[in-house]
Design a protein around this motif. Sequence first.
Motif, PDB file in Angstrom:
ATOM      1  N   ASP A   1     -29.541 -16.090  30.669  1.00 56.56           N
ATOM      2  CA  ASP A   1     -28.163 -16.391  30.277  1.00 56.56           C
ATOM      3  C   ASP A   1     -28.182 -16.962  28.872  1.00 56.56           C
ATOM      4  N   CYS A   2     -27.143 -16.661  28.104  1.00 51.38           N
ATOM      5  CA  CYS A   2     -27.099 -17.146  26.723  1.00 51.38           C
ATOM      6  C   CYS A   2     -25.709 -16.951  26.141  1.00 51.38           C
ATOM      7  N   PRO A   3     -25.416 -17.577  25.011  1.00 52.53           N
ATOM      8  CA  PRO A   3     -24.104 -17.403  24.390  1.00 52.53           C
ATOM      9  C   PRO A   3     -23.980 -16.099  23.599  1.00 52.53           C
TER      10      PRO A   3
ATOM     11  N   PRO B   1     -20.471 -17.772  29.378  1.00 53.98           N
ATOM     12  CA  PRO B   1     -19.526 -18.723  28.770  1.00 53.98           C
ATOM     13  C   PRO B   1     -19.864 -20.154  29.205  1.00 53.98           C
ATOM     14  N   GLY B   2     -19.801 -21.078  28.289  1.00 52.85           N
ATOM     15  CA  GLY B   2     -20.114 -22.476  28.609  1.00 52.85           C
ATOM     16  C   GLY B   2     -21.588 -22.735  28.800  1.00 52.85           C
ATOM     17  N   PHE B   3     -22.434 -21.828  28.334  1.00 52.85           N
ATOM     18  CA  PHE B   3     -23.883 -21.973  28.473  1.00 52.85           C
ATOM     19  C   PHE B   3     -24.350 -23.323  27.930  1.00 52.85           C
TER      20      PHE B   3
END
Length: 123
Positions: free
Chosen positions: A7-9, A50-52
């Motif tokens: 996971d990432c932005p 989102p919100g990572f």
Amino acid sequence: MRSVVLDCPDPRALAEFYAGVVGGTPLAEDDEWVVLQVPDGPRLAFQRAPGFVPPEWPRADHNSQQFHLDLDAGSTWEAIEAAEERVLALGARALHQEDKEDFRVYADPAGHPFCLCRIERPQ
């Protein structure tokens, strides 16, 4: 196993970082999902989150790492030094360095920890 997913932005940017480290060409399905087939290795995928909030290494609370990648940097300290120069130039940051150990720890541009490991080869 099909993929290791991070996971990432910014999936595209993180896929480009890892392509610079391990090789391969990122393939974007869209702005939310990018895949990197590592030559002769696993498939890494990068998913927009989102919100990572990046993990903090080493911590034992809710922001601690879930896992990390161990990357083969070669069998000599010279190989690790060269790999270190490359990952730092690509945007990694050093987290833990002790020359007496067989690994060094870094964070990728999104904050995920990974190690450059010295792997001894059988003679």
